[in-house]
Design an enzyme around this catalytic site. Structure first.
Site, short mmCIF file in Angstrom:
data_model
loop_
_atom_site.label_atom_id
_atom_site.label_comp_id
_atom_site.label_asym_id
_atom_site.label_seq_id
_atom_site.Cartn_x
_atom_site.Cartn_y
_atom_site.Cartn_z
N ASP A 39 0.85 -1.19 0.00
CA ASP A 39 0.00 0.00 0.00
C ASP A 39 0.89 1.24 0.00
O ASP A 39 1.91 1.29 0.68
CB ASP A 39 -0.91 -0.01 1.23
CG ASP A 39 -2.04 0.99 1.12
OD1 ASP A 39 -3.20 0.56 0.94
OD2 ASP A 39 -1.78 2.21 1.20
N ILE A 40 0.49 2.25 -0.76
CA ILE A 40 1.29 3.47 -0.87
C ILE A 40 1.29 4.27 0.43
O ILE A 40 2.18 5.07 0.67
CB ILE A 40 0.73 4.33 -2.05
CG1 ILE A 40 1.78 5.25 -2.61
CG2 ILE A 40 -0.53 5.10 -1.64
CD1 ILE A 40 1.42 5.86 -3.96
N ASN A 97 -12.87 -3.02 1.98
CA ASN A 97 -13.82 -1.92 2.07
C ASN A 97 -14.70 -1.94 0.83
O ASN A 97 -14.23 -2.22 -0.27
CB ASN A 97 -13.07 -0.58 2.12
CG ASN A 97 -12.25 -0.44 3.39
OD1 ASN A 97 -12.71 -0.78 4.47
ND2 ASN A 97 -11.03 0.05 3.26
N GLN A 104 -14.51 2.71 0.73
CA GLN A 104 -13.70 2.24 -0.41
C GLN A 104 -13.25 3.43 -1.26
O GLN A 104 -14.08 4.21 -1.73
CB GLN A 104 -14.53 1.27 -1.26
CG GLN A 104 -13.75 0.65 -2.43
CD GLN A 104 -14.60 -0.34 -3.24
OE1 GLN A 104 -15.83 -0.33 -3.13
NE2 GLN A 104 -13.95 -1.17 -4.02
N HIS A 110 -10.43 -5.47 -3.63
CA HIS A 110 -9.10 -5.78 -3.08
C HIS A 110 -9.22 -6.11 -1.61
O HIS A 110 -10.15 -5.69 -0.93
CB HIS A 110 -8.14 -4.60 -3.27
CG HIS A 110 -8.63 -3.29 -2.72
ND1 HIS A 110 -9.54 -2.51 -3.39
CD2 HIS A 110 -8.34 -2.64 -1.57
CE1 HIS A 110 -9.79 -1.43 -2.68
NE2 HIS A 110 -9.08 -1.48 -1.55
P1 DGP Z 1 -9.67 1.29 0.00
O1 DGP Z 1 -10.15 2.39 0.92
O2 DGP Z 1 -9.95 -0.05 0.59
O3 DGP Z 1 -10.23 1.47 -1.39
O4 DGP Z 1 -8.11 1.42 -0.03
C1 DGP Z 1 -7.36 1.79 -1.15
C2 DGP Z 1 -5.91 1.75 -0.76
O5 DGP Z 1 -5.13 1.91 -1.94
C3 DGP Z 1 -5.46 2.83 0.21
O6 DGP Z 1 -5.00 2.20 1.42
C4 DGP Z 1 -4.31 3.54 -0.48
C5 DGP Z 1 -3.96 2.60 -1.62
N1 DGP Z 1 -3.51 3.27 -2.83
C6 DGP Z 1 -4.13 4.30 -3.47
N2 DGP Z 1 -3.44 4.63 -4.58
C7 DGP Z 1 -2.38 3.80 -4.63
C8 DGP Z 1 -1.29 3.66 -5.55
O7 DGP Z 1 -1.17 4.35 -6.56
N3 DGP Z 1 -0.39 2.67 -5.27
C9 DGP Z 1 -0.49 1.88 -4.17
N4 DGP Z 1 0.46 0.95 -3.98
N5 DGP Z 1 -1.49 1.97 -3.29
C10 DGP Z 1 -2.43 2.94 -3.53
#
Ligand code: DGP
Length: 129
Positions: A39-40, A97, A104, A110
């Site tokens: 996660d970023i 989520n 979400q 995911h």
């Molecule tokens: P959710 O709320 O469950 O949709 O979480 C989405 C997650 O995705 C959040 O924890 C941050 C992550 N995320 C968003 N953009 C990026 C990205 O460009 N790269 C990565 N690795 N993670 C990302």
């Protein structure tokens, strides 16, 4: 592909772009049916996202429409990630989520894999907390 009531799948969402290789990610594992990457914005020492390669928005959407092989392949990779990250038998949390009330952000189904510390309460005690 979506079950009724969901918005159509958005091919421009960030995870679709990662799956197409248009945006880089820190890959953890990959199989025929799923990709796992960090996660970023990690919320725990280990915070990995596992995404199916198909165009699915939600858990309901994915489990209603994906093939048995896709579903099995996805969950097998979730388990492999937990093990490879050293979280089993130590302990960890899986979370998905969905939609506005579920918080979400990215409309591609995911599972978050959290671990590496005590994770505390399952859900914040106060709305929005
Ligand atoms: P959710 O709320 O469950 O949709 O979480 C989405 C997650 O995705 C959040 O924890 C941050 C992550 N995320 C968003 N953009 C990026 C990205 O460009 N790269 C990565 N690795 N993670 C990302």
């Amino acid at each position: 592909m979506s079950v009724s009531g969901l918005p159509p799948y958005d091919d421009a969402n960030i995870f679709a772009r990662i799956l197409r290789g248009e945006i880089p990610c820190k890959k953890v594992a990959e199989s025929e049916h799923a990709l796992a990457f960090r996660d970023i914005n990690p919320q725990a020492p280990v915070h990995v996202l596992v995404v199916p390669k198909g165009r699915w928005v939600s858990a309901a959407d994915f489990h209603a429409g994906a093939s048995d092989a896709e579903i099995a392949g996805f969950w097998r990779l979730v388990g492999q990630v937990a093990k490879a990250e050293g979280l089993e038998p130590r302990g960890y949390r899986l979370l998905t989520n969905m939609g506005e009330e579920g918080g979400q952000e990215v409309p591609h189904f995911h599972v978050h894999v959290f671990g590496g510390r005590r994770l505390g309460r399952m859900v914040p005690a106060t709305p929005g907390g």
